[in-house]
Write a protein that holds these residues in place. Structure first.
Motif, PDB file in Angstrom:
ATOM      1  N   HIS A 145       0.818  -1.218   0.000  1.00  0.00           N
ATOM      2  CA  HIS A 145       0.000   0.000   0.000  1.00  0.00           C
ATOM      3  C   HIS A 145       0.850   1.266   0.000  1.00  0.00           C
ATOM      4  O   HIS A 145       0.322   2.368   0.231  1.00  0.00           O
ATOM      5  N   GLY A 146       2.142   1.131  -0.257  1.00  0.00           N
ATOM      6  CA  GLY A 146       2.972   2.314  -0.371  1.00  0.00           C
ATOM      7  C   GLY A 146       3.648   2.752   0.902  1.00  0.00           C
ATOM      8  O   GLY A 146       3.569   3.927   1.296  1.00  0.00           O
ATOM      9  N   TYR A 147       4.321   1.806   1.566  1.00  0.00           N
ATOM     10  CA  TYR A 147       5.159   2.107   2.724  1.00  0.00           C
ATOM     11  C   TYR A 147       6.500   1.420   2.549  1.00  0.00           C
ATOM     12  O   TYR A 147       6.587   0.342   1.928  1.00  0.00           O
ATOM     13  N   VAL A 148       7.549   2.028   3.098  1.00  0.00           N
ATOM     14  CA  VAL A 148       8.846   1.373   3.192  1.00  0.00           C
ATOM     15  C   VAL A 148       8.977   0.873   4.622  1.00  0.00           C
ATOM     16  O   VAL A 148       9.010   1.676   5.566  1.00  0.00           O
ATOM     17  N   VAL A 149       9.018  -0.444   4.774  1.00  0.00           N
ATOM     18  CA  VAL A 149       9.052  -1.050   6.110  1.00  0.00           C
ATOM     19  C   VAL A 149      10.442  -1.615   6.366  1.00  0.00           C
ATOM     20  O   VAL A 149      10.968  -2.379   5.557  1.00  0.00           O
ATOM     21  N   CYS A 150      11.022  -1.238   7.483  1.00  0.00           N
ATOM     22  CA  CYS A 150      12.332  -1.760   7.889  1.00  0.00           C
ATOM     23  C   CYS A 150      12.168  -2.499   9.213  1.00  0.00           C
ATOM     24  O   CYS A 150      11.687  -1.934  10.196  1.00  0.00           O
ATOM     25  N   SER A 151      12.556  -3.760   9.237  1.00  0.00           N
ATOM     26  CA  SER A 151      12.504  -4.544  10.470  1.00  0.00           C
ATOM     27  C   SER A 151      13.924  -4.850  10.933  1.00  0.00           C
ATOM     28  O   SER A 151      14.786  -5.210  10.128  1.00  0.00           O
ATOM     29  N   ILE A 152      14.133  -4.712  12.238  1.00  0.00           N
ATOM     30  CA  ILE A 152      15.470  -4.834  12.822  1.00  0.00           C
ATOM     31  C   ILE A 152      15.636  -6.178  13.526  1.00  0.00           C
ATOM     32  O   ILE A 152      14.746  -6.614  14.260  1.00  0.00           O
ATOM     33  N   ASP A 153      16.761  -6.822  13.319  1.00  0.00           N
ATOM     34  CA  ASP A 153      17.192  -7.912  14.196  1.00  0.00           C
ATOM     35  C   ASP A 153      18.056  -7.299  15.288  1.00  0.00           C
ATOM     36  O   ASP A 153      19.161  -6.816  15.010  1.00  0.00           O
ATOM     37  N   HIS A 154      17.561  -7.296  16.520  1.00  0.00           N
ATOM     38  CA  HIS A 154      18.362  -6.779  17.633  1.00  0.00           C
ATOM     39  C   HIS A 154      19.360  -7.863  18.023  1.00  0.00           C
ATOM     40  O   HIS A 154      19.009  -8.817  18.717  1.00  0.00           O
ATOM     41  N   SER A 155      20.577  -7.735  17.568  1.00  0.00           N
ATOM     42  CA  SER A 155      21.595  -8.774  17.750  1.00  0.00           C
ATOM     43  C   SER A 155      21.682  -9.213  19.206  1.00  0.00           C
ATOM     44  O   SER A 155      21.744  -8.379  20.118  1.00  0.00           O
ATOM     45  N   TYR A 156      21.646 -10.535  19.414  1.00  0.00           N
ATOM     46  CA  TYR A 156      21.718 -11.199  20.724  1.00  0.00           C
ATOM     47  C   TYR A 156      20.437 -11.056  21.544  1.00  0.00           C
ATOM     48  O   TYR A 156      20.299 -11.697  22.571  1.00  0.00           O
ATOM     49  N   HIS A 157      19.493 -10.217  21.112  1.00  0.00           N
ATOM     50  CA  HIS A 157      18.122 -10.267  21.612  1.00  0.00           C
ATOM     51  C   HIS A 157      17.274 -11.088  20.638  1.00  0.00           C
ATOM     52  O   HIS A 157      16.221 -11.589  21.008  1.00  0.00           O
ATOM     53  N   SER A 158      17.742 -11.168  19.401  1.00  0.00           N
ATOM     54  CA  SER A 158      17.055 -11.942  18.371  1.00  0.00           C
ATOM     55  C   SER A 158      17.435 -13.416  18.505  1.00  0.00           C
ATOM     56  O   SER A 158      18.560 -13.743  18.895  1.00  0.00           O
ATOM     57  N   PHE A 159      16.486 -14.309  18.185  1.00  0.00           N
ATOM     58  CA  PHE A 159      16.764 -15.743  18.286  1.00  0.00           C
ATOM     59  C   PHE A 159      17.993 -16.111  17.479  1.00  0.00           C
ATOM     60  O   PHE A 159      18.838 -16.876  17.913  1.00  0.00           O
ATOM     61  N   TYR A 160      18.080 -15.550  16.276  1.00  0.00           N
ATOM     62  CA  TYR A 160      19.308 -15.667  15.483  1.00  0.00           C
ATOM     63  C   TYR A 160      19.281 -14.560  14.441  1.00  0.00           C
ATOM     64  O   TYR A 160      18.224 -14.040  14.088  1.00  0.00           O
ATOM     65  N   THR A 161      20.438 -14.170  13.955  1.00  0.00           N
ATOM     66  CA  THR A 161      20.509 -13.182  12.891  1.00  0.00           C
ATOM     67  C   THR A 161      21.749 -13.451  12.051  1.00  0.00           C
ATOM     68  O   THR A 161      22.785 -13.884  12.577  1.00  0.00           O
ATOM     69  N   VAL A 162      21.636 -13.214  10.756  1.00  0.00           N
ATOM     70  CA  VAL A 162      22.725 -13.485   9.815  1.00  0.00           C
ATOM     71  C   VAL A 162      23.145 -12.182   9.155  1.00  0.00           C
ATOM     72  O   VAL A 162      22.327 -11.494   8.540  1.00  0.00           O
ATOM     73  N   ALA A 163      24.424 -11.836   9.262  1.00  0.00           N
ATOM     74  CA  ALA A 163      24.947 -10.595   8.703  1.00  0.00           C
ATOM     75  C   ALA A 163      25.249 -10.749   7.215  1.00  0.00           C
ATOM     76  O   ALA A 163      25.232 -11.860   6.662  1.00  0.00           O
ATOM     77  N   ASP A 164      25.552  -9.628   6.572  1.00  0.00           N
ATOM     78  CA  ASP A 164      25.876  -9.643   5.139  1.00  0.00           C
ATOM     79  C   ASP A 164      27.060 -10.550   4.830  1.00  0.00           C
ATOM     80  O   ASP A 164      27.135 -11.152   3.755  1.00  0.00           O
ATOM     81  N   ASN A 165      28.002 -10.641   5.760  1.00  0.00           N
ATOM     82  CA  ASN A 165      29.195 -11.462   5.517  1.00  0.00           C
ATOM     83  C   ASN A 165      28.980 -12.938   5.871  1.00  0.00           C
ATOM     84  O   ASN A 165      29.922 -13.734   5.832  1.00  0.00           O
ATOM     85  N   GLY A 166      27.760 -13.292   6.241  1.00  0.00           N
ATOM     86  CA  GLY A 166      27.437 -14.690   6.541  1.00  0.00           C
ATOM     87  C   GLY A 166      27.591 -15.083   7.992  1.00  0.00           C
ATOM     88  O   GLY A 166      27.216 -16.198   8.372  1.00  0.00           O
ATOM     89  N   SER A 167      28.127 -14.199   8.820  1.00  0.00           N
ATOM     90  CA  SER A 167      28.302 -14.529  10.236  1.00  0.00           C
ATOM     91  C   SER A 167      26.949 -14.578  10.936  1.00  0.00           C
ATOM     92  O   SER A 167      26.050 -13.793  10.649  1.00  0.00           O
ATOM     93  N   ILE A 168      26.822 -15.527  11.869  1.00  0.00           N
ATOM     94  CA  ILE A 168      25.564 -15.758  12.574  1.00  0.00           C
ATOM     95  C   ILE A 168      25.727 -15.387  14.039  1.00  0.00           C
ATOM     96  O   ILE A 168      26.704 -15.766  14.684  1.00  0.00           O
ATOM     97  N   ALA A 169      24.773 -14.647  14.563  1.00  0.00           N
ATOM     98  CA  ALA A 169      24.751 -14.316  15.989  1.00  0.00           C
ATOM     99  C   ALA A 169      23.496 -14.925  16.598  1.00  0.00           C
ATOM    100  O   ALA A 169      22.382 -14.631  16.156  1.00  0.00           O
TER     101      ALA A 169
END
Length: 439
Positions: free
Chosen positions: A190-214
């Motif tokens: 409907h015409g919005y730019v949505v950005c969702s954040i992975d809060h590193s180490y508060h998030s169950f897991y997150t993968v960075a651009d370089n492939g590293s996993i936290a």
């Protein structure tokens, strides 16, 4: 589909074993032929989109391929009936096949194939992921000597040349940035730019651009679990924990918003060029909702907030004399929509953590409030669709509300709220209470 395949294959293995035992023959030729056929049927189901290919089908695909290969080799060698029949061998094979079947179908049973909630907007939606590094902060969870990093994902109108409001989302305590993907999709369409954040180490897991996993911090997980138990923390200690959690979350959100605003001024990436810096909203689920309310309090450029099932941590004070929490006496002037499940609704008047959320709080008299009857805490995310099993385990049982009705209605309300507050389209209204069944 996963449950159906499980029962079909299981029934076949049991029936075939019984047939072999009754006839006192191994029927290797028939077994090989059926397994070859099963693999090709599986391929046809994928090609015809009856099965939508994803990670959940990988183990089963490998298993069926191996069985088909073994069957093909046996047929070519023509040594199908040379082995002496033994009932113990037939039973052993049946047990082995059943165990392997259960193992290969675990991803399908835990994450069943499901239909995505309805997207009603006219824009096609594109996505983009980035890793932002906050050079003003060191990572506090790991002794790496590196700056804090945050992985973000955007959902935005595809191939569109206009500018659109920016909406920043913060996930729950153990969540991930994709927790409310259906909501992001609906908003972006409907015409919005949505950005969702992975809060590193508060998030169950997150993968960075370089492939590293936290992975999620064990220290943080213990703090969070213990905060929901009686007698672990005093009210004073809990208040300090809340301040610590919220500082991390709000610092993350402020950094991401500032980074996006800066990039929208000089970065030629199409995602940033679509952003209208004058129209910013924040929203989040659970701890992310609390952080969103806090950011709405602090920032002058945030024009609308949606709180999904969270306490107003920013509006709480600790009264040392009473040894309890109480609401601050300061008006909240940013447009606010509160969406509650039964899990939180029943605590509004009984748990002092929700002292500021109470409907009697005159400092929030302009806020809108919606209650989903029959909903549990995770009903307000996509998890009951993505994995009903995990959702039921994490929230202590199945919700009474229909999952699709709940999330699609929630998405519609959030869209209407941001349309009214950020785009000036219409006036937000709601029924106040929804569910547990579609009307």
């Amino acid at each position: 589909m996963g449950n159906l395949l499980f029962f079909i294959i299981l029934i076949f293995e049991i029936a075939f074993a019984m047939y072999c035992i009754v006839s006192k023959k191994s029927h290797q030729k028939l077994r090989s032929g059926v397994r070859i056929a099963a693999f090709f049927v599986f391929v046809i189901l994928i090609l015809s989109s009856v099965i939508v290919w994803s990670f959940r089908w990988v183990l089963l695909a490998i298993f069926l391929f191996i069985l088909a290969g073994i069957g093909t080799i046996s047929l070519i060698r023509n040594n199908l009936n040379n082995r002496e029949y033994k009932t113990s061998r037939i039973i052993g094979k049946g047990v082995f096949m059943t165990l392997m079947l259960v193992f290969t179908l675990i991803p399908i049973l835990v994450f069943p194939q499901y239909k995505s909630p309805q997207v009603t907007g006219s824009y096609d939606v594109a996505t983009a992921t980035y890793t932002y590094t906050d050079k003003s902060r060191m990572e506090e969870f790991k002794d790496t000597g590196k700056n804090r990093f945050l992985n973000v994902k955007f959902w935005h109108p595809k191939n569109a040349d206009e500018s659109y409001p920016l909406l920043v989302f913060s996930h729950g305590a153990n969540g991930i940035k994709e927790s409310n993907t259906s909501t992001y999709m609906e908003l972006a369409s409907h015409g919005y730019v949505v950005c969702s954040i992975d809060h590193s180490y508060h998030s169950f897991y997150t993968v960075a651009d370089n492939g590293s996993i936290a992975l999620i911090s064990s220290e943080y997980m213990k703090e969070f679990r213990d905060s929901n138990k009686e007698g672990i923390y005093t009210k004073a200690e809990l208040y300090q924990l809340i301040q610590k959690w919220m500082k991390l979350r709000t610092d993350d959100m402020n950094f991401v918003i500032n980074t996006i605003i800066e990039k929208s001024k000089n970065d030629k990436d199409p995602v940033y060029q679509q952003i209208n810096q004058d129209k910013i909203g924040v929203f989040g689920h659970s701890m992310g909702g609390a952080a969103s309310v806090w950011v709405g309090r602090e920032r002058k450029d945030v024009r609308a907030v949606v709180n999904i099932d969270a306490p107003f941590f920013s509006e709480l004070a600790y009264n040392q004399k009473r040894d309890d929490f109480e609401a601050k006496d300061e008006a909240y002037t940013i447009p606010l929509l509160n969406i509650y499940s039964d899990d939180v609704w029943k605590q509004l008047d009984t748990n002092s953590v929700y002292a500021a959320n109470r409907l009697t709080n005159n400092y929030f008299k302009e806020a809108y409030t919606v209650h989903f009857q029959g909903a549990k805490h995770l009903s307000l995310t996509d998890l009951p669709l993505v994995s009903p099993l995990l959702a039921n385990m994490l929230q202590g049982g199945k919700a009474d509300i229909d999952s699709y009705y709940c999330i699609e209605t929630e998405n519609e309300l959030i869209l209407q709220f941001f349309d009214a507050t950020l785009k000036g389209i219409g006036r937000f209204t709601s029924e106040g209470t929804y569910g547990p069944s579609p009307s």
